[in-house]
Design a protein around this motif. Structure first.
Motif, PDB file in Angstrom:
ATOM      1  N   ASP A   1      37.069  37.191  45.603  1.00  0.00           N
ATOM      2  CA  ASP A   1      38.396  37.696  45.212  1.00  0.00           C
ATOM      3  C   ASP A   1      38.890  37.124  43.888  1.00  0.00           C
ATOM      4  O   ASP A   1      40.006  37.433  43.458  1.00  0.00           O
ATOM      5  CB  ASP A   1      39.421  37.371  46.311  1.00  0.00           C
ATOM      6  N   ASP A   2      38.089  36.311  43.254  1.00  0.00           N
ATOM      7  CA  ASP A   2      38.484  35.713  41.980  1.00  0.00           C
ATOM      8  C   ASP A   2      38.721  36.821  40.944  1.00  0.00           C
ATOM      9  O   ASP A   2      37.875  37.696  40.745  1.00  0.00           O
ATOM     10  CB  ASP A   2      37.387  34.758  41.487  1.00  0.00           C
ATOM     11  N   ASP A   3      39.872  36.796  40.297  1.00  0.00           N
ATOM     12  CA  ASP A   3      40.239  37.852  39.331  1.00  0.00           C
ATOM     13  C   ASP A   3      39.255  37.961  38.172  1.00  0.00           C
ATOM     14  O   ASP A   3      39.082  39.037  37.594  1.00  0.00           O
ATOM     15  CB  ASP A   3      41.648  37.578  38.773  1.00  0.00           C
ATOM     16  N   ARG A   4      38.611  36.872  37.815  1.00  0.00           N
ATOM     17  CA  ARG A   4      37.679  36.893  36.697  1.00  0.00           C
ATOM     18  C   ARG A   4      36.460  37.778  36.990  1.00  0.00           C
ATOM     19  O   ARG A   4      35.873  38.361  36.081  1.00  0.00           O
ATOM     20  CB  ARG A   4      37.240  35.468  36.362  1.00  0.00           C
TER      21      ARG A   4
ATOM     22  N   ARG B   1      36.448  40.646  38.603  1.00  0.00           N
ATOM     23  CA  ARG B   1      36.836  42.035  38.281  1.00  0.00           C
ATOM     24  C   ARG B   1      36.887  42.251  36.770  1.00  0.00           C
ATOM     25  O   ARG B   1      36.527  43.325  36.271  1.00  0.00           O
ATOM     26  CB  ARG B   1      38.187  42.365  38.924  1.00  0.00           C
ATOM     27  N   LEU B   2      37.315  41.233  36.042  1.00  0.00           N
ATOM     28  CA  LEU B   2      37.379  41.327  34.587  1.00  0.00           C
ATOM     29  C   LEU B   2      35.976  41.472  33.995  1.00  0.00           C
ATOM     30  O   LEU B   2      35.727  42.337  33.150  1.00  0.00           O
ATOM     31  CB  LEU B   2      38.071  40.074  34.025  1.00  0.00           C
TER      32      LEU B   2
END
Length: 255
Positions: A20-23, A25-26
């Motif tokens: 779930d780490d936003d990075r 998805r980036l």
């Protein structure tokens, strides 16, 4: 914003264990092939980790059921060395704490020697008590390998620092007045039995490596006494040695 290098992204990925780490998805939107390859490698690592967690939880079912019945000192018992043509049969009895946490514990036969050694050290650190039982080649020839395996397990049980109140045993029952459960393929299904299989395997393999120095030419350091091509060739060239089991074929036909 300055674009991160692929090397920087790889280094950061090595520290991320959360999907779930936003990075993540980036980086998934980053079109560079090197980034996408790094993400695929990271995903495989995370998948292996998730599989290990799932297996660890699954392998605690027998221990959890025993605790639900009120048992607290639950011991897993297993032996190694039934099949070899030489050396002892070795059993281990392991009592693990309720909060035991060690991913990767499994049937010792499914693990590399390096992994077994790593897990062995950690099991030694975390276990409440470990008992070891050995029955040598003379006794194996005298009473047969099944009875010798059973004897080794009994010795390992007596070697514990505490008297357990429940036994989980790999495909065997022991003649003791303690509630017990015989589990087929228990070394792959119970965390306690798997831990016992690792301890017994490491101890026996190290014994056979030492025997290889005394009795060279059979490859004991590589085969642990099993009937490999190297071992059979050694038998053909130099005959049997002191630690061979004389009731096992082809040895029983060689003297």
């Amino acid at each position: 914003m300055k674009t991160e290098s692929i090397l920087q992204i790889k280094a950061t990925l090595a520290t991320i264990d959360n999907r779930d780490d936003d990075r993540i998805r980036l980086w998934q939107a980053d079109e560079r092939s090197g980034v996408q390859q790094a993400l695929r490698q990271w995903d495989r690592r995370i998948q292996r980790h998730e599989n290990e967690i799932a297996l660890f939880e699954e392998m605690q079912q027998f221990e959890n059921e025993a605790r639900a019945k009120g048992h607290r000192l639950i011991v897993g018992i297993d032996e190694v060395g039934r099949g070899p043509l030489a050396g002892p049969v070795v059993a281990a009895a392991v009592i693990l704490p309720e909060n035991f946490k060690l991913l990767g514990v499994n049937d010792s036969k499914k693990l590399s020697a390096k992994k077994r050694d790593e897990l062995y050290n950690e099991i030694q650190n975390q276990a409440i008590s470990i008992g070891i039982g050995m029955v040598d080649h003379h006794k194996i020839d005298e009473i047969n390998i099944y009875q010798a395996s059973k004897m080794a397990m009994g010795i390992a049980l007596e070697d514990l620092c505490f008297v357990p109140d429940y036994l989980l045993i790999d495909a065997m029952t022991l003649d003791v007045n303690i509630p017990q459960e015989s589990i087929i393929k228990g070394d792959a299904r119970s965390i306690s039995i798997a831990a016992a299989s690792i301890v017994a395997k490491v101890i026996r393999d190290r014994m056979m490596e030492n025997y290889a120095k005394t009795y060279p030419g059979y490859g004991f350091e590589n085969n642990a006494g099993y009937g490999t091509k190297e071992h059979l060739l050694g038998l053909e060239r130099q005959g049997i040695c002191e630690i061979h089991r004389k009731t096992f074929a082809p040895i029983k036909n060689m003297y």
